[in-house]
Design an enzyme around this catalytic site. Structure first.
Site, short mmCIF file in Angstrom:
data_model
loop_
_atom_site.label_atom_id
_atom_site.label_comp_id
_atom_site.label_asym_id
_atom_site.label_seq_id
_atom_site.Cartn_x
_atom_site.Cartn_y
_atom_site.Cartn_z
N HIS A 83 0.98 1.54 2.90
CA HIS A 83 0.80 0.56 1.83
C HIS A 83 2.13 -0.04 1.37
O HIS A 83 2.18 -0.68 0.31
CB HIS A 83 0.06 1.18 0.64
CG HIS A 83 -1.31 1.62 0.97
ND1 HIS A 83 -2.31 0.75 1.35
CD2 HIS A 83 -1.87 2.85 1.02
CE1 HIS A 83 -3.42 1.42 1.61
NE2 HIS A 83 -3.17 2.70 1.42
N ILE A 90 4.62 -3.70 -2.09
CA ILE A 90 3.71 -2.56 -2.22
C ILE A 90 2.29 -3.08 -2.44
O ILE A 90 2.05 -3.88 -3.34
CB ILE A 90 4.12 -1.69 -3.44
CG1 ILE A 90 5.58 -1.26 -3.34
CG2 ILE A 90 3.18 -0.47 -3.55
CD1 ILE A 90 6.17 -0.76 -4.65
N CYS A 91 1.38 -2.63 -1.61
CA CYS A 91 -0.03 -3.00 -1.74
C CYS A 91 -0.70 -1.93 -2.61
O CYS A 91 -1.09 -0.87 -2.13
CB CYS A 91 -0.69 -3.08 -0.36
SG CYS A 91 -2.41 -3.56 -0.41
N LEU A 92 -0.76 -2.21 -3.91
CA LEU A 92 -1.32 -1.27 -4.88
C LEU A 92 -2.01 -2.10 -5.97
O LEU A 92 -1.36 -2.92 -6.62
CB LEU A 92 -0.21 -0.40 -5.46
CG LEU A 92 -0.60 0.73 -6.40
CD1 LEU A 92 -1.44 1.79 -5.68
CD2 LEU A 92 0.64 1.39 -6.99
#
Length: 151
Positions: A83, A90-92
């Protein structure tokens, strides 16, 4: 002092007074107007990233805390994680659509530490090369698709 600065001053004082495990705040890495912070995180023992250190860049706009900060990994050590893109994005979901004014710098740091601690394999996202080549400099402008509810 703006509402954003008042809120950030309060968060900064709280982080310095009682920092959570793995979160390091250094005044030298905080802009005087509080609009930009670098926070160091140290991953817990017993994880894939045991005692590795990473730097998170936080950039705040005047609408904080109603608008999420721009948060990226920065520096030469970007974690290899499914992620986290090699450019530090950041893929959050809490960094974009699931952001709430109840969240804070501390809760974001702890969420990212938890994401790293739960990792089972060090690997980049499958679309890393394409994303890094075509993305906006600001990760908040990305329309993220969340495929993994396990983080």
């Amino acid at each position: 002092m703006s509402q954003m600065q008042k809120r950030l001053q309060k968060e900064l004082m709280s982080l310095k007074k009682d920092p959570p495990a793995g979160v390091i705040v250094d005044d030298m890495n905080i802009e005087p107007d509080l609009s930009s912070w670098i926070i160091e995180i140290v991953c817990p023992k017993g994880t894939l990233y045991e005692e590795e250190r990473f730097k998170l860049s936080f950039k705040f706009n005047e609408n904080y805390p109603f608008d999420s900060p721009e948060v990226t990994f920065t520096g030469s050590n970007i974690p290899i994680h499914e992620h986290v893109y090699s450019n530090g994005h950041i893929c959050l979901s809490i960094l974009t659509e699931d952001w709430s004014p109840a969240l804070s710098v501390q809760s974001v740091c702890l969420s990212i530490l938890s994401m790293l601690a739960s990792c089972k394999e060090k690997k980049r996202p499958p679309d890393n090369a394409f994303y890094v080549r075509t993305c906006s400099k600001n990760p908040k402008k990305t329309k993220w698709f969340y495929h993994d509810d396990n983080v």
